[in-house]
Motif scaffolding. Structure first.
Motif, mmCIF file in Angstrom:
data_model
loop_
_atom_site.group_PDB
_atom_site.id
_atom_site.type_symbol
_atom_site.label_atom_id
_atom_site.label_comp_id
_atom_site.label_asym_id
_atom_site.label_seq_id
_atom_site.Cartn_x
_atom_site.Cartn_y
_atom_site.Cartn_z
ATOM 1 N N ASN A 198 31.193 34.686 30.517
ATOM 2 C CA ASN A 198 31.452 34.601 31.952
ATOM 3 C C ASN A 198 32.640 35.471 32.353
ATOM 4 O O ASN A 198 32.615 36.137 33.401
ATOM 5 N N TYR A 199 33.687 35.464 31.508
ATOM 6 C CA TYR A 199 34.840 36.321 31.786
ATOM 7 C C TYR A 199 34.436 37.794 31.769
ATOM 8 O O TYR A 199 34.917 38.602 32.576
ATOM 9 N N LYS A 200 33.541 38.124 30.854
ATOM 10 C CA LYS A 200 33.039 39.503 30.784
ATOM 11 C C LYS A 200 32.286 39.863 32.055
ATOM 12 O O LYS A 200 32.361 40.990 32.554
ATOM 13 N N GLU A 201 31.571 38.872 32.597
ATOM 14 C CA GLU A 201 30.842 39.068 33.859
ATOM 15 C C GLU A 201 31.809 39.440 34.981
ATOM 16 O O GLU A 201 31.530 40.329 35.798
ATOM 17 N N THR A 202 32.956 38.768 35.016
ATOM 18 C CA THR A 202 33.975 39.069 36.018
ATOM 19 C C THR A 202 34.544 40.466 35.800
ATOM 20 O O THR A 202 34.762 41.222 36.758
ATOM 21 N N ASP A 203 34.809 40.807 34.550
ATOM 22 C CA ASP A 203 35.336 42.140 34.242
ATOM 23 C C ASP A 203 34.361 43.231 34.663
ATOM 24 O O ASP A 203 34.764 44.277 35.190
ATOM 25 N N GLN A 204 33.090 43.004 34.424
ATOM 26 C CA GLN A 204 32.072 43.984 34.813
ATOM 27 C C GLN A 204 32.002 44.133 36.329
ATOM 28 O O GLN A 204 31.795 45.241 36.849
ATOM 29 N N PHE A 205 32.181 43.009 37.046
ATOM 30 C CA PHE A 205 32.204 43.057 38.509
ATOM 31 C C PHE A 205 33.375 43.914 38.990
ATOM 32 O O PHE A 205 33.225 44.759 39.879
ATOM 33 N N SER A 206 34.541 43.704 38.383
ATOM 34 C CA SER A 206 35.731 44.462 38.763
ATOM 35 C C SER A 206 35.548 45.950 38.478
ATOM 36 O O SER A 206 35.942 46.811 39.277
ATOM 37 N N GLU A 207 34.964 46.253 37.322
ATOM 38 C CA GLU A 207 34.738 47.656 36.950
ATOM 39 C C GLU A 207 33.751 48.330 37.901
ATOM 40 O O GLU A 207 33.898 49.510 38.231
ATOM 41 N N LYS A 208 32.757 47.572 38.351
ATOM 42 C CA LYS A 208 31.741 48.113 39.256
ATOM 43 C C LYS A 208 32.364 48.599 40.564
ATOM 44 O O LYS A 208 31.959 49.638 41.113
ATOM 45 N N TYR A 209 33.357 47.859 41.046
ATOM 46 C CA TYR A 209 33.955 48.186 42.345
ATOM 47 C C TYR A 209 35.339 48.834 42.215
ATOM 48 O O TYR A 209 36.046 48.976 43.206
ATOM 49 N N GLU A 210 35.703 49.223 41.016
ATOM 50 C CA GLU A 210 37.023 49.820 40.804
ATOM 51 C C GLU A 210 37.121 51.163 41.518
ATOM 52 O O GLU A 210 36.236 52.014 41.404
ATOM 53 N N SER A 211 38.193 51.358 42.264
ATOM 54 C CA SER A 211 38.396 52.622 42.971
ATOM 55 C C SER A 211 39.856 52.728 43.413
ATOM 56 O O SER A 211 40.630 51.775 43.287
ATOM 57 N N PHE A 212 40.206 53.882 43.960
ATOM 58 C CA PHE A 212 41.571 54.098 44.449
ATOM 59 C C PHE A 212 41.867 53.197 45.643
ATOM 60 O O PHE A 212 43.031 52.912 45.945
ATOM 61 N N VAL A 213 40.814 52.736 46.323
ATOM 62 C CA VAL A 213 40.996 51.865 47.486
ATOM 63 C C VAL A 213 41.722 50.588 47.085
ATOM 64 O O VAL A 213 42.617 50.112 47.791
ATOM 65 N N GLU A 214 41.354 50.025 45.935
ATOM 66 C CA GLU A 214 41.998 48.801 45.452
ATOM 67 C C GLU A 214 43.483 49.027 45.219
ATOM 68 O O GLU A 214 44.314 48.190 45.589
ATOM 69 N N THR A 215 43.829 50.148 44.616
ATOM 70 C CA THR A 215 45.241 50.457 44.350
ATOM 71 C C THR A 215 46.041 50.520 45.641
ATOM 72 O O THR A 215 47.146 49.960 45.743
ATOM 73 N N ILE A 216 45.474 51.161 46.655
ATOM 74 C CA ILE A 216 46.164 51.314 47.943
ATOM 75 C C ILE A 216 46.353 49.961 48.618
ATOM 76 O O ILE A 216 47.455 49.601 49.029
ATOM 77 N N PHE A 217 45.269 49.196 48.712
ATOM 78 C CA PHE A 217 45.356 47.917 49.429
ATOM 79 C C PHE A 217 46.221 46.910 48.687
ATOM 80 O O PHE A 217 46.938 46.122 49.318
ATOM 81 N N LYS A 218 46.176 46.928 47.370
ATOM 82 C CA LYS A 218 47.010 45.987 46.621
ATOM 83 C C LYS A 218 48.484 46.364 46.721
ATOM 84 O O LYS A 218 49.351 45.481 46.683
ATOM 85 N N TYR A 219 48.766 47.650 46.859
ATOM 86 C CA TYR A 219 50.158 48.076 47.077
ATOM 87 C C TYR A 219 50.680 47.502 48.400
ATOM 88 O O TYR A 219 51.771 46.937 48.462
ATOM 89 N N PHE A 220 49.865 47.654 49.453
ATOM 90 C CA PHE A 220 50.278 47.146 50.761
ATOM 91 C C PHE A 220 50.345 45.622 50.763
ATOM 92 O O PHE A 220 51.273 45.035 51.336
ATOM 93 N N TYR A 221 49.377 44.966 50.118
ATOM 94 C CA TYR A 221 49.376 43.507 50.114
ATOM 95 C C TYR A 221 50.540 42.963 49.291
ATOM 96 O O TYR A 221 51.136 41.947 49.642
ATOM 97 N N ASP A 222 50.882 43.641 48.219
ATOM 98 C CA ASP A 222 52.022 43.249 47.400
ATOM 99 C C ASP A 222 53.292 43.247 48.242
ATOM 100 O O ASP A 222 54.082 42.298 48.199
ATOM 101 N N ASN A 223 53.474 44.308 49.026
ATOM 102 C CA ASN A 223 54.666 44.398 49.868
ATOM 103 C C ASN A 223 54.602 43.443 51.052
ATOM 104 O O ASN A 223 55.633 42.925 51.495
ATOM 105 N N TYR A 224 53.385 43.184 51.542
ATOM 106 C CA TYR A 224 53.214 42.211 52.620
ATOM 107 C C TYR A 224 53.675 40.829 52.154
ATOM 108 O O TYR A 224 54.384 40.123 52.877
ATOM 109 N N LEU A 225 53.279 40.446 50.935
ATOM 110 C CA LEU A 225 53.684 39.143 50.402
ATOM 111 C C LEU A 225 55.198 39.063 50.236
ATOM 112 O O LEU A 225 55.814 38.036 50.541
#
Length: 353
Positions: free
Chosen positions: A298-325
């Motif tokens: 099941n954990y592998k299933e989650t990892d595969q989901f993350s890999e499927k949608y991995e992109s630079f968009v995640e890095t950008i939004f998580k940077y902003f959300y990190d600072n927002y928090l």
């Protein structure tokens, strides 16, 4: 124009007021979080909850389109009309800031949950490892109860809407432990923006303007129950991500449905393993053979989901959300999510899982 200037002048005043409120968490707790906010949230969920779709996502989409349209129309006026344009932007931000904090975000400044429940947050590596082993035993037992085979992953049989309909049940159980966890008038929905959320790396979010709990419906179904319960905790006014994780976990395992229990136990176990890995990677690896292979699948299933949608968009939004928090007094930023492990370890020291 005069009204817009007044709104612009009110923006710094609002910022000062919000930061002053952060110095008085008891006031926020008593008069906003367990006072005014309860009426605001109830009204919002009743009004917007009747719609079978995400009203908040539609509002966001319309606002974004209008902003793009405004920028396009004003594209040639920035030199000669920059003052008027800045006043328009400032007035918009002032209204947005007011609604955001008045309708929900003042909850960032309430009394921390661990203080209200008398729970320590600090723990030793030994305490974490001991708790994780207990969690492994529990997760393995629930996994076997579902599959009857330690090597088969769990497949949640429910449709997404069925998971939403079962999610409030767990809150009935934890409301007996703490009346502040009482949940009424649910408004839990699949986000219309689930695909963008997947690329941004988010499992869901609370819309502060409509109080709808928005869930990324593309997530692996075994994990979806705890994600739904997490977002519901934000509706109760718990803005801290670590507190939302803790409450979401408790609501999951308090549910009579075994698939919710499995989701909660495996959710917490993954965070515990991640925190152990930060302290001692070898120790984290040594614990893996103790875990049923089906859970690891099941954990592998989650990892595969993350890999499927991995992109630079995640890095950008998580940077902003990190600072927002961090701007909203969650000093650890995105690491706040994993801080709920401290609440788990200390809360369950003398309790059964």
């Amino acid at each position: 124009m005069k009204k817009k200037i007044i709104l612009c002048l009110l923006l710094p005043l609002q910022i000062i007021i919000v930061n002053l409120l952060s110095l008085f968490p008891d006031f926020v707790e008593n008069y906003y979080s367990t006072g005014l906010y309860l009426y605001i949230a109830k009204a919002s969920r009743i009004i917007f909850g009747v719609a079978g779709f995400s009203v908040g996502d539609i509002i966001y989409t319309i606002v974004i389109i209008l902003i793009i349209r405004w920028l396009w129309i004003r594209r040639k006026t920035w030199r000669r009309g920059w003052k008027a344009n800045l006043v328009t932007i400032g007035s918009f931000l002032s209204v947005f800031y007011f609604l955001f904090y008045f309708l929900w975000a003042v909850n960032y400044h309430r009394v921390p949950l661990n203080e209200k429940m008398g729970i320590e947050k600090k723990y030793t590596p030994e305490e974490l490892i001991s708790f994780t082993k207990r969690l492994i035993t529990k997760a393995n037992a629930v996994h076997l109860q579902i599959t009857g085979n330690d090597s088969i992953k769990v497949v949640n049989p429910y449709a997404v809407e069925e998971i939403y309909s079962h999610s409030p049940d767990g809150y009935k159980g934890i409301a007996l432990l703490n009346p502040n966890f009482t949940f009424k008038h649910e408004s839990l929905k699949s986000s219309l923006l689930s695909t963008p959320l997947s690329y941004m790396g988010f499992g869901g979010y609370l819309n502060p303007f409509t109080n709808e709990a928005q869930v990324n419906c593309h997530l692996p179904l075994y994990n979806l129950p705890t994600t739904a319960c997490h977002e519901m905790s934000h509706q109760l006014g718990y803005a801290s991500e670590s507190e939302a994780n803790f409450i979401g976990y408790m609501a999951s395992i308090a549910n009579d449905d075994i698939y919710f229990k499995y989701s909660g136990y495996t959710f917490a176990l993954k965070y515990c393993l991640r925190n152990i890995k930060k302290i001692d990677e070898a120790q984290a690896e040594a614990l893996l053979p103790l875990i049923n292979k089906g859970i690891l699948q099941n954990y592998k299933e989650t990892d595969q989901f993350s890999e499927k949608y991995e992109s630079f968009v995640e890095t950008i939004f998580k940077y902003f959300y990190d600072n927002y928090l961090k701007l909203n007094h969650q000093e650890d930023g995105l690491e706040t999510y994993s801080k709920f492990v401290g609440l788990l370890v200390n809360y369950y020291k003398d309790k059964d899982l």
